[in-house]
Design a protein around this motif. Structure first.
Motif, PDB file in Angstrom:
ATOM      1  N   ALA A 559      24.880 -19.034 -18.007  1.00 13.85           N
ATOM      2  CA  ALA A 559      24.107 -20.093 -17.353  1.00 13.85           C
ATOM      3  C   ALA A 559      22.752 -20.275 -18.036  1.00 13.85           C
ATOM      4  O   ALA A 559      22.295 -21.411 -18.241  1.00 13.85           O
ATOM      5  CB  ALA A 559      23.924 -19.759 -15.877  1.00 13.85           C
ATOM      6  N   ALA A 560      22.125 -19.149 -18.368  1.00 13.02           N
ATOM      7  CA  ALA A 560      20.832 -19.241 -19.046  1.00 13.02           C
ATOM      8  C   ALA A 560      20.969 -19.912 -20.408  1.00 13.02           C
ATOM      9  O   ALA A 560      20.142 -20.742 -20.798  1.00 13.02           O
ATOM     10  CB  ALA A 560      20.221 -17.855 -19.197  1.00 13.02           C
ATOM     11  N   LEU A 561      22.045 -19.570 -21.126  1.00 14.64           N
ATOM     12  CA  LEU A 561      22.268 -20.180 -22.438  1.00 14.64           C
ATOM     13  C   LEU A 561      22.562 -21.669 -22.305  1.00 14.64           C
ATOM     14  O   LEU A 561      22.114 -22.479 -23.119  1.00 14.64           O
ATOM     15  CB  LEU A 561      23.407 -19.474 -23.155  1.00 14.64           C
ATOM     16  N   LYS A 562      23.350 -22.046 -21.259  1.00 11.53           N
ATOM     17  CA  LYS A 562      23.636 -23.461 -21.055  1.00 11.53           C
ATOM     18  C   LYS A 562      22.355 -24.234 -20.742  1.00 11.53           C
ATOM     19  O   LYS A 562      22.144 -25.336 -21.240  1.00 11.53           O
ATOM     20  CB  LYS A 562      24.651 -23.631 -19.918  1.00 11.53           C
ATOM     21  N   THR A 563      21.521 -23.622 -19.891  1.00 11.69           N
ATOM     22  CA  THR A 563      20.251 -24.272 -19.570  1.00 11.69           C
ATOM     23  C   THR A 563      19.402 -24.458 -20.816  1.00 11.69           C
ATOM     24  O   THR A 563      18.817 -25.523 -21.044  1.00 11.69           O
ATOM     25  CB  THR A 563      19.484 -23.438 -18.532  1.00 11.69           C
ATOM     26  N   GLU A 564      19.359 -23.419 -21.616  1.00 14.55           N
ATOM     27  CA  GLU A 564      18.580 -23.510 -22.850  1.00 14.55           C
ATOM     28  C   GLU A 564      19.173 -24.550 -23.788  1.00 14.55           C
ATOM     29  O   GLU A 564      18.449 -25.307 -24.441  1.00 14.55           O
ATOM     30  CB  GLU A 564      18.536 -22.148 -23.534  1.00 14.55           C
ATOM     31  N   LYS A 565      20.517 -24.628 -23.819  1.00 15.92           N
ATOM     32  CA  LYS A 565      21.172 -25.617 -24.668  1.00 15.92           C
ATOM     33  C   LYS A 565      20.839 -27.028 -24.200  1.00 15.92           C
ATOM     34  O   LYS A 565      20.546 -27.915 -25.008  1.00 15.92           O
ATOM     35  CB  LYS A 565      22.684 -25.395 -24.646  1.00 15.92           C
ATOM     36  N   GLU A 566      20.867 -27.237 -22.869  1.00 14.99           N
ATOM     37  CA  GLU A 566      20.533 -28.550 -22.337  1.00 14.99           C
ATOM     38  C   GLU A 566      19.088 -28.915 -22.661  1.00 14.99           C
ATOM     39  O   GLU A 566      18.788 -30.067 -23.002  1.00 14.99           O
ATOM     40  CB  GLU A 566      20.763 -28.568 -20.821  1.00 14.99           C
TER      41      GLU A 566
END
Length: 679
Positions: A559-566
């Protein structure tokens, strides 16, 4: 800094105190500067320098006006009082400017010993203390020498302290810089030199002093702390062809210990070659020899970083002979002596010089700081030497100050960074980066104009008696240094960077390079590969961090990586919109430029036509002037002819009158009568 960066990147206080010492203000009574240098200046200049010095160090003049019977003190008071509320920094700047105008070569004659100013750490301003003031021969107060101390109150040992043990073994204090007593003839002060350790001896080669490159080779025996100079010979051809021709002076080069020999690579020289050269020094024979390399060598440069990784040297960045900054990457295989030009993927560090580099786990090249011609950096970049991919990881702990001209060495997983300048002053903090966790922390902070807060100093690691020692030499912080300082790291957990108390997922996410944030990290956690920075974290953290393989931790991590990706995608979109807007503005500007160009060409055509018409008019005017001159000549001739005619008519009339009045006397005289009258 940075070659000649040092004089420009250090703040005016450093250069001001050097100028003040030279001019006889704030210097030691034993120095040549304070005894008579001020007499070089005229009285008005000397009084102005005095007023500026007082304004910079004490502040506005508040004392009463001296009595008139003391003209010297009265003149000093007038000079100081006339500056009003001028700021201290402005007074420092004017002091240095006036000194340079009156004596442009003053800095080359600055004495080796100058007094360290007392510094108010909180306000970062020099101040005077009554107990530290005394009178110099010219009546100007100067500062007494002060013991160098660390910010936390621990006193740095000076050369006057008694030594119980010899060499580095005499250093007993941990995590503080110590100035050990050294013997022998010290080297000439310098910066941008190279230093390397071979068999408990620190070899110092080259450097820059007052804008001149050096070529001497000095050795500090770390067992006895004794300096000596090596008269090195040069091998010009075959092993039998050896002479005493000195090696070419250089600065900004890299000195690497390789086995029992030392390799000097790159660097600025007076007559630079087209490509980087490498030479080798053999301490056994005291001989320099040029190394023959193969492949495509890099262009010549200085201020680069050269890092030993296994049996290869990794070179990054620097500044070429034309002062162009570089960010290229090259590898020299020391077994085959072959250069390889590396085209890595990812975003490399911006072009820079005077940065620091280190290798971690024989796989990762770390680049920190450095500078361009106008900016210093505090960014950290990592190159994976297996995949040849650049990344910029998230850093933890404090945020380091931007700096260039600093030095660094690695002790285990810890990377120690010392010195450097930030375009305002020398950086006084000694930092350490735990390369496993990427957490920064401060080891110690020095005060005053200590050579450790310098650009272009050298830093080496020595292992003596089973303990590690950091050895610093030289540098520039307003004056050139030839002093040696030693720090013994404690290896305690508080010196090695601690993990910040955050969630497990945030900690791991911080260690992952931002350019790899979109990768599927779950397989990497399940099946780690040897040598990766994020895996080495597992060796230094608690059991809670070791048990991070739970499903919940993985979900939080993803989730943290997805947020950072977004966030990154949003940032990319924003950048694309800004780029599109800039392109539109550029197109409009180009159209306006084209219209203005056409209008300019039209105006130029009209101007050319007017110039041609003007030229024709000038020709007509010249012809008319010529005709006018001819007309004036004719008028004069006509006037002359008229005068002649009038004169002739008058003569004829006179003759006629005489003939008519002759009578008998005329006949007797033989004049025949006028028959016209008789008729």
């Amino acid at each position: 800094m940075a070659t000649a960066r040092a004089s420009s990147s250090l703040a005016y206080p450093e250069r001001f105190y050097a100028a003040a010492a030279y001019a006889g203000f704030g210097g030691s009574p034993s120095s040549a500067a304070s005894s008579g240098a001020i007499s070089r200046f005229q009285n008005d200049v000397a009084l102005l320098l005095y007023g500026l010095y007082q304004q910079a160090t004490v502040g506005p003049c508040t004392g009463p006006k001296p009595r008139a019977w003391n003209p010297v003190e009265h003149s000093k008071w007038t000079s100081w009082h006339g500056l009003g509320n001028m700021a201290s920094a402005e007074a420092m700047r004017l002091f240095v400017k006036i000194l340079e105008e009156e004596d442009p070569g003053w800095y080359s004659r600055v004495p080796e010993f100058t007094i360290e100013p007392i510094v108010d750490v909180e306000m970062h301003k020099p101040k005077l203390e009554s107990a530290a003031e005394s009178a110099s021969p010219n009546g100007i107060p100067f500062l007494e020498p002060k013991t160098i101390s660390a910010e936390n109150g621990s006193v740095l040992e000076t050369q006057d302290k008694d030594v119980i043990m010899e060499g580095l073994g005499s250093i007993g204090i941990y995590d503080q810089w110590t100035a050990p007593p050294v013997t022998g003839q010290p080297p000439k002060p310098r910066y941008e030199h190279g230093a390397a350790i071979v068999q408990d001896k620190m070899y110092v080669f080259g450097g820059n002093h007052n804008g001149r490159y050096l070529s001497d080779l000095q050795v500090l025996d770390l067992k006895s702390l004794t300096w000596s100079k090596i008269e090195a010979k040069t091998q010009t051809g075959s092993p039998e062809s050896v002479n005493t021709v000195p090696v070419a002076p250089c600065a900004g080069h890299s000195l690497i210990a390789w086995g029992n020999k030392i390799i000097s690579i790159a660097g600025h020289t007076k007559d630079p070659s087209e490509t980087v050269t490498a030479k080798e020094f053999d301490p056994q024979t005291c001989t320099w020899s040029n190394l023959k390399t193969y492949g495509k060598p890099p262009i010549s440069r200085g201020g680069q970083s050269v890092t030993l990784v296994g049996t290869t040297l990794v070179m990054f960045g620097g500044e070429d002979a034309k002062r162009s900054l570089l960010n290229d990457l090259h590898i020299l295989d020391l077994e085959t002596m072959t250069w390889d030009d590396i085209d890595a993927i990812g975003t490399p560090p911006s072009p820079r010089s005077d940065h620091a580099a280190a290798c971690h786990a024989e796989r990762y090249l770390l680049i920190f700081g450095g500078g361009s011609h106008a900016t210093c950096f505090n960014d950290l970049h990592v190159l994976d030497l297996q995949t040849m991919e650049w990344s910029r990881p998230n850093q933890q702990g404090l945020t380091p100050e931007p700096r260039a001209g600093h030095a660094g060495v690695t002790v285990g997983d810890n990377w120690f960074i010392v010195g450097g300048g930030n375009n305002k002053s020398g950086v006084s903090e000694t930092l350490v980066l735990n390369m496993s966790t990427l957490v920064w922390s401060v080891v110690t902070t020095v005060q005053g104009r200590v050579p450790l807060a310098s650009e272009g100093l050298s830093l080496v690691l020595s292992t003596y008696g089973g303990e590690d020692f950091l050895v610093s030499f030289g540098g520039y912080n307003g004056r050139y240094s030839n002093e040696v300082y030693v720090l013994k790291p404690s290896h305690k957990s508080d010196v090695q960077s601690k993990m910040i108390e955050e969630s497990v997922a945030d900690s791991v996410a911080a260690l992952l390079p931002t350019t790899n944030a979109s990768r599927d990290v779950a397989p990497e956690i399940e099946a780690p590969q040897d040598g990766k920075i994020r895996e080495i974290v597992m060796d230094n953290v608690d059991s809670e961090f070791v048990n991070m393989r739970s499903e919940e931790a993985r979900e939080r991590l993803v989730a943290a990586l997805k947020t950072e990706k977004e966030e990154l995608e949003a940032a990319v979109i924003k950048e694309q919109l800004q780029t599109l807007q800039l392109k539109q503005e550029l197109a409009e500007a180009e159209n306006r430029n084209a219209e203005l160009t056409k209008e300019l060409q039209s105006v130029r055509g009209q101007l050319a036509a007017e110039q041609s018409r003007c030229f024709k008019l000038e020709v007509d005017v010249a012809e008319l002037r010529q005709k006018l001159q001819t007309l004036e000549t004719l008028e004069k001739e006509v006037e002359l002819l008229q005068r002649q005619k009038a004169a002739s008519e008058q003569a004829a009339l006179s003759a006629k009158q005489r003939q008519s009045s002759g009578g008998m006397w005329g006949w007797l005289a033989g004049t025949p009568p006028d028959r016209s009258d008789s008729q």
